[in-house]
Design a protein around this motif. Structure first.
Motif: not given
Length: 470
Positions: A457-463
């Protein structure tokens, strides 16, 4: 997003849109939870054994898996709002038919129809929300979907408890001479009708409109959401994200053109969807009353325990709303996996101490009943502050524009198939090999999910959605 852009965001309009879209989550939760208090009625009305109960409870999951698979692709054809309106109609038909069913076969058909609505709402509502909200608060607003799912579940638990208490039991006659369990289904028609009417007042997703070539309509929606200047920029970004591979979305987009293999992002989506179910959460949602009665609780107390779990779940989801755009999606998933593994192991231990007296009554000795109850509710809290909302948040935002509908179709189908496998198998597993071994299995899946998140899992926050890569 810069401060200049944020100042132009019409948060009142966005909040109204999110409020309407998440009624689908409420319906998802109510339709899933209403079965919890009706199983004695189903047994007596249709003369069902354990396998029969599993099939009748699990029927909704057949429809849900189909609905989730079809909805993602259908939303690329008739729009996100169009699919949600179709789901509202399915909820209404299912509620009326399930309550009136005169046979197990008719009841199963009714629940499959409701499942089609549940599956569609489960994947489309988060997508719609992610496509009309700013990146800075997208996780927060998308998490409201899970709050509404749990609110729907809790609403069903409260309605079931109230009807059973007032009638004198779920199988006792209530209004117009019909047993209380039938009214548990019929009450669902009210929010279903409200959902359909409310959907008439919200716009279509601007990203869908751009993909279909309705540029002026998309710009008008975006202008209401973000202001004229930002609307122009977003339309240009959406068109650019589609232009590199501009064709109508299709399932083959999920394959990497160079290698011919399934894109890694698709496997990540499937993994998130499946692990959310393999930890056994819907055993609590679907069989909570039966589960607690199996270890010695009365029907009345078991239904009250369901309400407690629902209230705690809502509190946990509200905590997620405060945290998801601050600390991110991945950390919450890791915390949830670790917490669920520990609490499920404690529940398993408590159930392993169950004893049966000479009359055949089952109970947990000493303080083990309290330990099981506390650990089970802590497990529910960990789930609903992490995997409950975050899985839907990520599925709604992690896929690139071109494959969002198709990616959701596959991930949603996998999620509901895993749900079906867990839910239909539980009544038999509870007897053999027993609750302790069954819950040990759920604990192991929770532990494995921790390492899956770390690796995949890769972070998606703020994208921004246009920046997502697959």
């Amino acid at each position: 997003m810069s401060e200049r852009v944020v100042e132009k965001v019409n948060m009142t309009f966005i909040a109204a849109i999110v409020a309407v879209a998440t009624i689908g989550g409420f319906m998802f939760g109510y339709d899933s939870g209403v079965i919890n208090g009706t199983q004695k009625g189903l047994e007596s009305a249709f003369d069902l054994g354990r396998l029969g109960i599993g099939v009748n409870v699990g029927a909704i999951l057949v429809g849900s898996s189909i609905g989730a698979f079809v909805a993602g692709r259908l939303s690329d054809r008739i729009g996100r709002r169009g699919v949600m309106m179709l789901a509202a109609v399915l909820f209404l038909v299912s509620a009326l038919l399930a309550g009136a069913a005169g046979s197990s076969e008719i009841f199963i058909i009714a629940r499959i129809i409701g499942g089609l609505g549940v599956g569609a709402a489960s994947v489309i509502s988060p997508v719609y929300i992610s496509e009309v909200t700013p990146a800075s608060v997208r996780g927060r607003l998308s998490s409201i979907q899970q709050v509404m799912i749990i609110t729907g579940l809790t609403g069903a638990f409260v309605a079931n408890f109230a009807l059973a208490r007032y009638a004198g039991g779920s199988t006792a006659d209530f209004w117009l001479g019909y047993p209380a369990w039938r009214w548990m289904f019929w009450l669902q028609a009210i929010p279903a009708a409200i959902y359909f009417l409310a959907l008439l007042g919200i716009p279509e997703s601007p990203r869908y409109l751009v993909a279909r070539g309705h540029i002026e309509r998309a710009q008008a929606v975006l202008t209401r959401l973000f202001g004229a200047t930002e609307a122009e920029r977003k339309v240009a970004e959406i068109r650019a994200s589609l232009a590199a591979d501009h064709h109508r979305p299709r399932l083959s987009d999920l394959l990497d053109k160079a290698s011919g293999k399934v894109r890694p992002i698709v496997w990540t989506g499937i993994g998130l969807a499946v692990f959310q179910q393999l930890v056994g959460i819907n055993v609590v949602f679907y069989y909570g009353a039966t589960l607690w009665e199996a270890v010695g609780f009365s029907e009345d107390y078991a239904l009250q325990t369901n309400i407690l779990s629902g209230v705690l779940s809502i509190g946990a989801c509200l905590a997620t709303i405060l945290l998801v755009d601050r600390i991110g999606r991945k950390p919450l998933l890791l915390i949830g996996s670790a917490g669920m593994a520990v609490t499920l192991a404690v529940v398993s231990y408590a159930f392993s101490t169950a004893v049966t007296d000479a009359a055949g009554a089952v109970s947990l000795p000493g303080n083990n009943g309290v330990i099981a109850l506390v650990a089970a509710n802590l497990y529910v809290v960990f789930f609903n502050m992490s995997w409950g909302p975050i899985m839907w948040v990520m599925l709604g935002e992690m896929f690139p524009n071109q494959i969002r509908g198709s990616g959701l179709a596959i991930a949603g189908f996998a999620q509901w198939m895993a749900n079906a496998a867990i839910s239909v198998s539980f009544p038999s597993l509870a007897v053999s090999p027993g609750l302790a071994v069954t819950y040990t299995g759920y604990a192991l899946f929770a532990a494995i999910s921790f390492f899956f998140v770390r690796a995949m899992v890769h972070e998606t926050k703020g994208r921004e959605l246009e920046d997502m890569e697959g």
